[in-house]
Enzyme design. Sequence first.
Site, PDB file in Angstrom:
ATOM      1  N   ASP A   1      -8.447   3.602   1.109  1.00  0.00           N
ATOM      2  CA  ASP A   1      -7.359   3.953   2.133  1.00  0.00           C
ATOM      3  C   ASP A   1      -8.033   4.261   3.336  1.00  0.00           C
ATOM      4  O   ASP A   1      -8.787   5.505   3.409  1.00  0.00           O
ATOM      5  CB  ASP A   1      -6.369   5.048   1.661  1.00  0.00           C
TER       6      ASP A   1
ATOM      7  N   ASN B   1       2.320   1.535   4.563  1.00  0.00           N
ATOM      8  CA  ASN B   1       2.545   0.255   5.039  1.00  0.00           C
ATOM      9  C   ASN B   1       2.376   0.304   6.703  1.00  0.00           C
ATOM     10  O   ASN B   1       3.052  -0.359   7.260  1.00  0.00           O
ATOM     11  CB  ASN B   1       4.026  -0.255   4.671  1.00  0.00           C
TER      12      ASN B   1
ATOM     13  N   CYS C   1       0.916  -1.196   0.111  1.00  0.00           N
ATOM     14  CA  CYS C   1      -0.056   0.033   0.087  1.00  0.00           C
ATOM     15  C   CYS C   1       0.936   0.995  -0.098  1.00  0.00           C
ATOM     16  O   CYS C   1       2.090   1.161  -0.212  1.00  0.00           O
ATOM     17  CB  CYS C   1      -0.846  -0.116   1.099  1.00  0.00           C
TER      18      CYS C   1
ATOM     19  N   CYS D   1      -1.478   0.821   7.560  1.00  0.00           N
ATOM     20  CA  CYS D   1      -2.989   0.327   7.504  1.00  0.00           C
ATOM     21  C   CYS D   1      -3.266  -0.716   6.642  1.00  0.00           C
ATOM     22  O   CYS D   1      -3.572  -1.765   7.376  1.00  0.00           O
ATOM     23  CB  CYS D   1      -3.691   1.591   7.191  1.00  0.00           C
ATOM     24  N   ARG D   2      -3.265  -0.800   5.369  1.00  0.00           N
ATOM     25  CA  ARG D   2      -3.743  -1.769   4.612  1.00  0.00           C
ATOM     26  C   ARG D   2      -2.966  -2.896   4.494  1.00  0.00           C
ATOM     27  O   ARG D   2      -3.455  -4.129   4.853  1.00  0.00           O
ATOM     28  CB  ARG D   2      -4.354  -1.188   3.187  1.00  0.00           C
ATOM     29  N   SER D   3      -1.769  -2.658   4.148  1.00  0.00           N
ATOM     30  CA  SER D   3      -0.785  -4.010   3.633  1.00  0.00           C
ATOM     31  C   SER D   3      -0.534  -4.818   4.790  1.00  0.00           C
ATOM     32  O   SER D   3      -0.432  -6.005   4.666  1.00  0.00           O
ATOM     33  CB  SER D   3       0.436  -3.461   2.489  1.00  0.00           C
TER      34      SER D   3
HETATM   35  P1  4NP Z   1      -1.882   2.539   4.245  1.00  0.00           P
HETATM   36  O1  4NP Z   1      -2.411   4.413   4.577  1.00  0.00           O
HETATM   37  O2  4NP Z   1      -1.564   3.154   2.661  1.00  0.00           O
HETATM   38  O3  4NP Z   1      -2.997   1.845   4.084  1.00  0.00           O
HETATM   39  O4  4NP Z   1      -0.614   2.354   5.168  1.00  0.00           O
HETATM   40  C1  4NP Z   1      -1.564   5.319   4.680  1.00  0.00           C
HETATM   41  C2  4NP Z   1      -0.984   5.391   5.649  1.00  0.00           C
HETATM   42  C3  4NP Z   1      -0.110   6.792   6.112  1.00  0.00           C
HETATM   43  C4  4NP Z   1      -0.326   7.783   4.905  1.00  0.00           C
HETATM   44  C5  4NP Z   1      -1.070   7.520   4.007  1.00  0.00           C
HETATM   45  C6  4NP Z   1      -1.788   6.440   4.005  1.00  0.00           C
HETATM   46  N1  4NP Z   1       0.513   9.023   5.148  1.00  0.00           N
HETATM   47  O5  4NP Z   1       0.277   9.782   4.550  1.00  0.00           O
HETATM   48  O6  4NP Z   1       1.293   8.903   6.187  1.00  0.00           O
END
Ligand code: 4NP
Length: 176
Positions: free
Chosen positions: A126, A12, A9, A14-16
């Site tokens: 997201d 790294n 994602c 939340c989702r992955s």
């Molecule tokens: P992820 O979510 O891609 O599912 O881990 C996010 C986590 C952090 C950020 C963006 C999306 N960020 O901008 O820090």
Amino acid sequence: MSGRILFVCLGNICRSPLAEGIFLHQVKARGLEGRYTADSAGTGDWHVGNPPDTRSINVARKRGVALPSLGRQVRKSDFEEFDLILAMDGNNRRDLLELSPAKYRDKVKLMRDFDAAGDRGADVPDPYYGGPFEFDNVYEMLDRCCSRLLETLEGGASKDGGRHTGDAARDAPASP
Ligand code: 4NP
């Protein structure tokens, strides 16, 4: 040499890592340890070395699922080292395809290509700026996708005579 799955994602956190934890949980529940390994990574580098977001940890813990890995960024060697690289959304997929050596691009697929509920090819949204509902929704979506992914990988193994080391990248069809 097979069944190595990388979930990717943006951050790294939340989702992955959730996808990785759910996949490993399902692998264990089906008695398939030793046949599959999994890791997760982000296309961005903001959260390298960090544990997953507490909201992902909590939504997983509620279902008895542990999230084992710390944040890391995707690296070029991932394209050689993993059999299947699953992007959570279209932007992640685009970024992965830009980074991938041409000969490994077929390994990159969308997580929701494996969504049995029908929205194949859609994004895993997201949840970072969302609340608990978004994390619950993402959990259910990833749980569904991981089930279909494992079924697809296992089906691929049985089709060729019950071999116990399916090549995930080859066996996973573009349209499962
Ligand atoms: P992820 O979510 O891609 O599912 O881990 C996010 C986590 C952090 C950020 C963006 C999306 N960020 O901008 O820090």
